[in-house]
Design an enzyme around this catalytic site. Sequence first.
Site, short mmCIF file in Angstrom:
data_model
loop_
_atom_site.label_atom_id
_atom_site.label_comp_id
_atom_site.label_asym_id
_atom_site.label_seq_id
_atom_site.Cartn_x
_atom_site.Cartn_y
_atom_site.Cartn_z
N ARG A 171 0.85 -1.20 0.00
CA ARG A 171 0.00 0.00 0.00
C ARG A 171 0.88 1.25 0.00
O ARG A 171 1.99 1.22 0.54
CB ARG A 171 -0.85 0.07 1.28
N GLY B 203 -8.80 50.87 4.53
CA GLY B 203 -9.85 50.39 3.63
C GLY B 203 -9.15 49.71 2.47
O GLY B 203 -8.83 50.34 1.45
N THR B 204 -8.90 48.43 2.62
CA THR B 204 -8.03 47.76 1.65
C THR B 204 -8.72 47.48 0.32
O THR B 204 -8.05 47.08 -0.62
CB THR B 204 -7.46 46.45 2.25
N ARG C 239 -21.29 51.64 6.87
CA ARG C 239 -21.31 52.46 5.64
C ARG C 239 -22.64 53.20 5.62
O ARG C 239 -23.67 52.64 5.23
CB ARG C 239 -21.19 51.57 4.41
N HIS D 87 -19.64 45.96 -5.87
CA HIS D 87 -20.83 46.26 -5.06
C HIS D 87 -21.61 45.02 -4.68
O HIS D 87 -21.90 44.77 -3.51
CB HIS D 87 -21.70 47.25 -5.85
N ARG E 190 -18.76 55.46 9.42
CA ARG E 190 -18.05 56.18 8.35
C ARG E 190 -18.96 57.25 7.78
O ARG E 190 -20.12 56.99 7.43
CB ARG E 190 -17.63 55.21 7.26
N ASP F 207 -10.39 49.90 -1.54
CA ASP F 207 -9.95 51.02 -2.36
C ASP F 207 -8.43 51.10 -2.41
O ASP F 207 -7.86 51.46 -3.44
CB ASP F 207 -10.53 52.34 -1.81
N CYS G 125 -10.57 47.36 7.47
CA CYS G 125 -12.01 47.16 7.36
C CYS G 125 -12.40 46.82 5.92
O CYS G 125 -13.57 46.75 5.60
CB CYS G 125 -12.77 48.38 7.85
#
Length: 854
Positions: free
Chosen positions: A77, A737-738, A533, A426, A589, A740, A802
């Site tokens: 095996r 804000g990773t 948001r 989105h 925000r 953007d 975030c």
Amino acid sequence: MQQDDPDITPVTETAPIATRTHGGRAKCLQRLTRLSLPVPRTTALSFRAVKDIAEGRMPDVACILAPFGDDPLLCVRPSSEDPDWGGPSAVLNIGMNDATHAALSERIGTEAATRLYNRFVRSYAIHVERLDPDMFEDLPVTGPEALAESFRAYHEETEQDFPQDAATQLAAVLRSMARAWRGTTARLLRQAKGAPADAGLGLVVQEMALGLGKTGECGSGVIQLASSGTGLPRITGRYLSQSQGREALQGDSRSMFLARDARGPSLEDLAPEAFATLAEYSRLMRYRLREEMQCEFTIENGNVHVLDGVRASRSARAAVRMAVRLAEDGVIPRDEALCRVDPRALNEMMHRQVDPSAKRDLIGTGIAASPGAASGRLCFSAADAQAAQSRGEACILARRETGPEDIRGMHAAVAVITERGGATSHAAVIGRGLGLPCVVGLTGLQFDMKTERLIARDGRNFRAGDMITVDGTHGDVLAGEAPLHEASQDAAFQAMLTWAEDYCDIGIRANADTPADAETARKFGADGIGLCRTEHMFFESGRLTVMREMIFADAPDDRRTSLERLLPMQRADFTDLFRIMQGRPVCIRLFDPPLHEFLPSDREGLRELAESLSRPLSDVTRRAEQLSEYNPMLGMRGVRLGITVPEIYDMQARAIFEATIAASEDGVPVVPEIMIPLVSARREVELVKTRVDAVAAAVRNETGKDFSFRLGVMVETPRAALRAGEIAPHAAFLSFGTNDLTQMTYGLSRDDAGKFMSTYVKQGVYPEDPFHTLDHEGVGELLTIGAERGRAARPDLVLSICGEHGGNAESIAFCRAAGFDYVSCSPFRVPIARLAAAQLNIRPTLPPRALKTS
Ligand code: PEP
Ligand code: MG
């Protein structure tokens, strides 16, 4: 062969065998031997020995055979380092020849001996000589003529008689298995399961325990103590009299249950003592090997032999239950239980999933933007989705891409698919927030919005009202209604989350925009809200019109009048959020998107708007045109709006402070966090801060109530990261804000990247989609620079991310290492982030566990 030859060694309690050098199976067999379980005599060949064999350096096979005595019957095996990496098929009954056939006929009967010999000849022909399996397809399978036919076919193809010498047979089997491991298909398959390119293969040579015979009960089967599907404790497996290997699992109608079962005969009834012994051995294995195992066994004349033990396969749900039960039974400590579950596996418990055993009629694939599955009738507009919801119909919203106008439709739908978009577009962001299955960037499926049709590659058309299924976990769209598994956050899930909280050393907050999101965040144990948001609040019915009036106002006073009508609505929103979060931090925000997103995009919508504003259509159209931008994501949005149209931020600040006072009156004192988006210069922060401070002073004066708040900056532009040193003195916190920041660092549109991302990843331009997994090198360097410069200027600066990366295990590892205080992700990802963070704390050097479910 010497006892101390590590490369070819008998498996004894003290032999120098390690998983790293001999593979998981060999190591497990040694452990079973140490438990004094009746394991047939076994010899282990190390990775090095097998590599030599593959390269033509065959060891002394007579030496390997020696411990097994005269006329041995053996099996070989595979033993890879991680059993999940697989390996070539096992070969049984090596050593079978005319002489052993005659001797065995005496012992187990001619028919059984012939069956066994025949099976070996065919398996040798197919797996060792690589003859075409079809050659044996139509030949008889039992009786002496079957064996004669097999010999004839073998001779015809190889022009040789079937080898009679055990050493020749064994050498050929070892060579073929060693070489099979090096084949391209085998290598790609195991690499897909996480094996390194140079993963080694060990082999184990084991004496056969036959499972066939004339005296007493003989047979074979497999047993495990917990269900692979549910993880619940239940003796499962199958047993088949007069069988070998895993034949009991091959659907033979004579296969029986192990424990007594109303559905049919069982081993417990047939051979109660053997069953009891087997169950006892399995419990010992679970306890001492500290794992839910599957044991392969043989019964010979009523005696149990343990041939092999492998980690029981498990669904994601079962993996959680098994780990928690092992900890609750005191078999493993809690921290180990936490490390045994892939954080992503929790998705399966939080969202419905397509039944993995169901047939899938695939009509399109795209980016798996939000996990879970749902079936519903296709619809092509938000209005149709709302209409379907009011009729009580489940519907799936199909759009080219979604925008704020579609949010209400998304709320009404059970899943969303879009033609365009990527992991942070989105639809993806909102889908994840709502826990709504979502697939974006469906390039293979044509969206004909005019005629309301989806056209699949095979030419099939799907129209409004047709039933489809969205599998957001895998990024698939299926025709029709696929069977689904319900989500269930059972006691094991809850236990795992509670334990994870004890080990998690970085805050986990949720991105939550509405009271419903905040409730979900609380339910999953979020430490607070890291990003609210606020613009999403303006899309609710009744508010959009007021918002549009505000946009159309020509003078600041008119604008203020509209904003005064929005104020109580925002105040109510924030009061709700503060109350739900019960004193936990809530970071709000300020308004971020470009204003034109609030205007209708088609002529009909503009006409309706003109009607409701009592203005000529030409006025409305002109204003909409004025607001349109070439590059809206880089245009008048975020803090730029806050500075040029300051009344909006004034209203929001007032709403936040008044809500703070209201929520603090009847609950825990609230200290709101206010975040300024899209900052790129220190002066922007100074200007907004001055106005926010003024609003705070006014509210304090008017109400006679005091409160405190914290003002922070969202770092979404590369410049803000680079200039963090001068921004930080004006900000209590920096939140990266990773989404953007990734967009701007790469110069890559987050809404359009989906179109070519898979090509880019396939060709190795990017190792992964950077909107999905944080780019440690580029975006990560900006994060590190921002964090270091910010902290140097202000040592008590709170740091967080975030963007969508907040819920991704590798990104959390990065943030932990960079000394961030918390990550914030969509509410449904909070448990995943929590578990990933706990694992990083428990075993900082290990990468988050690779998905190990089946
Ligand atoms: C971001 O840009 O990372 C972010 C969280 O904001 P949004 O996704 O709303 O642009
Ligand atoms: Mg942003």
